[in-house]
Write an enzyme that holds these catalytic residues in place. Structure first.
Site, PDB file in Angstrom:
ATOM      1  N   ASP A   1       1.943   4.028   2.731  1.00  0.00           N
ATOM      2  CA  ASP A   1       0.879   4.866   2.172  1.00  0.00           C
ATOM      3  C   ASP A   1       1.424   6.035   1.331  1.00  0.00           C
ATOM      4  O   ASP A   1       1.520   5.922   0.116  1.00  0.00           O
ATOM      5  CB  ASP A   1      -0.052   5.366   3.284  1.00  0.00           C
ATOM      6  CG  ASP A   1      -1.472   5.647   2.796  1.00  0.00           C
ATOM      7  OD1 ASP A   1      -1.752   5.425   1.609  1.00  0.00           O
ATOM      8  OD2 ASP A   1      -2.307   6.089   3.606  1.00  0.00           O
TER       9      ASP A   1
ATOM     10  N   HIS B   1       1.257   4.825  -2.491  1.00  0.00           N
ATOM     11  CA  HIS B   1       0.871   5.632  -3.660  1.00  0.00           C
ATOM     12  C   HIS B   1       2.145   6.270  -4.199  1.00  0.00           C
ATOM     13  O   HIS B   1       2.786   7.045  -3.483  1.00  0.00           O
ATOM     14  CB  HIS B   1      -0.121   6.724  -3.250  1.00  0.00           C
ATOM     15  CG  HIS B   1      -1.352   6.185  -2.577  1.00  0.00           C
ATOM     16  ND1 HIS B   1      -2.545   6.026  -3.231  1.00  0.00           N
ATOM     17  CD2 HIS B   1      -1.559   5.751  -1.303  1.00  0.00           C
ATOM     18  CE1 HIS B   1      -3.447   5.534  -2.396  1.00  0.00           C
ATOM     19  NE2 HIS B   1      -2.872   5.354  -1.210  1.00  0.00           N
TER      20      HIS B   1
ATOM     21  N   HIS C   1       0.866  -1.192   0.000  1.00  0.00           N
ATOM     22  CA  HIS C   1       0.000   0.000   0.000  1.00  0.00           C
ATOM     23  C   HIS C   1       0.896   1.234   0.000  1.00  0.00           C
ATOM     24  O   HIS C   1       1.336   1.710   1.036  1.00  0.00           O
ATOM     25  CB  HIS C   1      -0.909  -0.037   1.246  1.00  0.00           C
ATOM     26  CG  HIS C   1      -1.904   1.079   1.321  1.00  0.00           C
ATOM     27  ND1 HIS C   1      -3.051   0.999   2.081  1.00  0.00           N
ATOM     28  CD2 HIS C   1      -1.944   2.311   0.753  1.00  0.00           C
ATOM     29  CE1 HIS C   1      -3.747   2.120   1.975  1.00  0.00           C
ATOM     30  NE2 HIS C   1      -3.084   2.940   1.182  1.00  0.00           N
TER      31      HIS C   1
ATOM     32  N   GLU D   1     -10.964   3.642   6.309  1.00  0.00           N
ATOM     33  CA  GLU D   1      -9.878   4.503   6.801  1.00  0.00           C
ATOM     34  C   GLU D   1     -10.558   5.581   7.648  1.00  0.00           C
ATOM     35  O   GLU D   1     -10.349   5.662   8.853  1.00  0.00           O
ATOM     36  CB  GLU D   1      -9.110   5.112   5.611  1.00  0.00           C
ATOM     37  CG  GLU D   1      -7.973   6.048   6.012  1.00  0.00           C
ATOM     38  CD  GLU D   1      -7.285   6.702   4.794  1.00  0.00           C
ATOM     39  OE1 GLU D   1      -7.849   6.675   3.679  1.00  0.00           O
ATOM     40  OE2 GLU D   1      -6.177   7.268   4.987  1.00  0.00           O
TER      41      GLU D   1
HETATM   42  N1  HPA Z   1      -6.317   7.575   1.380  1.00  0.00           N
HETATM   43  C1  HPA Z   1      -7.116   7.777   0.337  1.00  0.00           C
HETATM   44  N2  HPA Z   1      -6.671   8.190  -0.828  1.00  0.00           N
HETATM   45  C2  HPA Z   1      -5.360   8.425  -0.974  1.00  0.00           C
HETATM   46  C3  HPA Z   1      -4.497   8.242   0.068  1.00  0.00           C
HETATM   47  C4  HPA Z   1      -4.995   7.789   1.310  1.00  0.00           C
HETATM   48  O1  HPA Z   1      -4.274   7.599   2.311  1.00  0.00           O
HETATM   49  N3  HPA Z   1      -3.267   8.562  -0.397  1.00  0.00           N
HETATM   50  C5  HPA Z   1      -3.404   8.911  -1.688  1.00  0.00           C
HETATM   51  N4  HPA Z   1      -4.686   8.834  -2.038  1.00  0.00           N
HETATM   52 ZN    ZN Z   2      -3.653   4.859   0.585  1.00  0.00          ZN
END
Ligand code: HPA
Ligand code: ZN
Length: 334
Positions: free
Chosen positions: A273, A14, A12, A195
């Site tokens: 993340d 990005h 996970h 989340e």
């Molecule tokens: N959450 C949701 N969308 C996202 C995140 C995240 O932590 N990081 C980049 N896009």
């Molecule tokens: Zn994410």
């Protein structure tokens, strides 16, 4: 052998969230773009968030400087070099194609730059990888359908699709037709759920999107029946402790639910993340968690084992990585 040097998988991350301010300024200069910040420090000073949306506003501003294939290559290469230092041996990364195509950048520019960097990373750094294209859930499902043919055209480079961006008010059910199509076409499927959003969104990701893995998933702990279902279906959670702290999903790392997740039998994994924004890469996540809640060696080993088992690697390659982990990571020596 210590924690930092154990081989691990990251599931996970990005790629746009690994965009370090120093590289952002360098690429902005190269492209003749003026950033609305005087310096790297001035930009970093803005990295204080009360929730997901405050972060996303800054994150989408950051991607604006990415324009050429070389920019995407450099972004991915910087992550790979950093990942190597943390002994990541396999990574499954997200990218947000709509955050680029909406600015007039061709889909091919993005995917070709990323793909070339990850191929080089495989050869030169011995890091295996898969690429996952995420739909921005704050946009209409139709916008996802509009970009989908590009994702399909590059199926040789993209293993799966995901769902990210602003969660509350954009439940997974909004995307069920598109995910049904992606499933038909043989893509792996993941979605951010639970989340900030409620347990109900995780139910929807499972029952309506039919995901193979849940990104974050923290809020499943509000619903014991959901926890049981996740375990029964052998779905892993890609948990991101420093992200949870920086986006106020938890108030302090010592209150992070990772141990509860493991104790309940959930296949939780540790991930970074958006490491450039949340103050740490994967080893920082492990180390800060270890300091905050005293993760035991057995728990660390379990989390890393989960990361390989929850990956989209085939069973033979998983076994190879797990054997390496077991050789190096005898519980007594972490
Ligand atoms: N959450 C949701 N969308 C996202 C995140 C995240 O932590 N990081 C980049 N896009
Ligand atoms: Zn994410």
């Amino acid at each position: 052998m210590n924690l930092a040097s154990l081989p691990k998988a990251e599931l996970h991350m990005h790629i746009e969230g690994s965009f370090e301010p120093e590289l952002m300024f360098k690429i902005a200069k190269r492209n003749g773009i003026q950033l609305p910040y005087e310096s790297v420090d001035a930009l970093k000073a803005c990295y204080a968030f009360n929730n997901l949306q405050e972060f996303l506003d800054i994150y989408y501003q950051g991607v604006n400087v990415l324009q050429t294939e070389e920019d995407f290559y450099d972004l991915a290469w910087a992550y790979l070099e950093r990942a190597k230092k943390d002994n990541i041996v396999h990574t499954e990364i997200f990218f947000d194609p709509q955050s680029h195509t909406s600015r007039g950048i061709a889909f091919d520019t993005v995917i070709n730059g990323l793909h070339r960097a990850f191929e080089d990373g495989k050869k030169e750094l011995d890091i295996s990888y898969y690429i996952i294209a995420c739909f921005l859930r704050h946009l209409p499902e139709q916008a996802g359908f509009d970009i989908y043919p590009d994702i399909l055209r590059h199926k040789d480079k993209i293993i799966g699709v995901g769902l990210d961006s602003s969660e509350i008010g954009h439940p997974p059910e909004k995307y069920q037709r598109l995910f049904a199509q992606a499933k038909k076409d043989g893509f792996k499927m993941v979605a951010h759920a639970g989340e900030e959003g409620p347990a109900e969104y995780i139910w929807q990701a499972i029952n309506l999107l039919k995901v193979d893995r849940i990104d974050h998933g923290n809020r499943c702990l509000d619903d014991q029946q959901l926890v049981s279902t996740i375990i029964e279906k052998k779905l892993a959670l890609t948990v991101c402790p420093l992200s949870n702290l920086k986006l106020c999903v938890v108030d302090q790392l010592k209150n992070h639910p990772i141990r509860t997740m493991l104790n309940q039998g959930l296949k939780a994994t540790i991930n970074s993340d958006d490491p450039a924004y949340f103050g740490g890469y994967i080893n920082d996540n492990f180390e800060q968690l270890q300091q905050a809640i005293g993760l035991s060696n057995t728990e660390i080993k379990q989390l890393i084992t989960n990361s390989f088992n929850a990956s989209f690697l085939n069973e033979k390659v998983k076994a190879k990585y797990l054997a390496k982990l077991n050789d190096l990571g005898s519980v007594n020596t972490i």
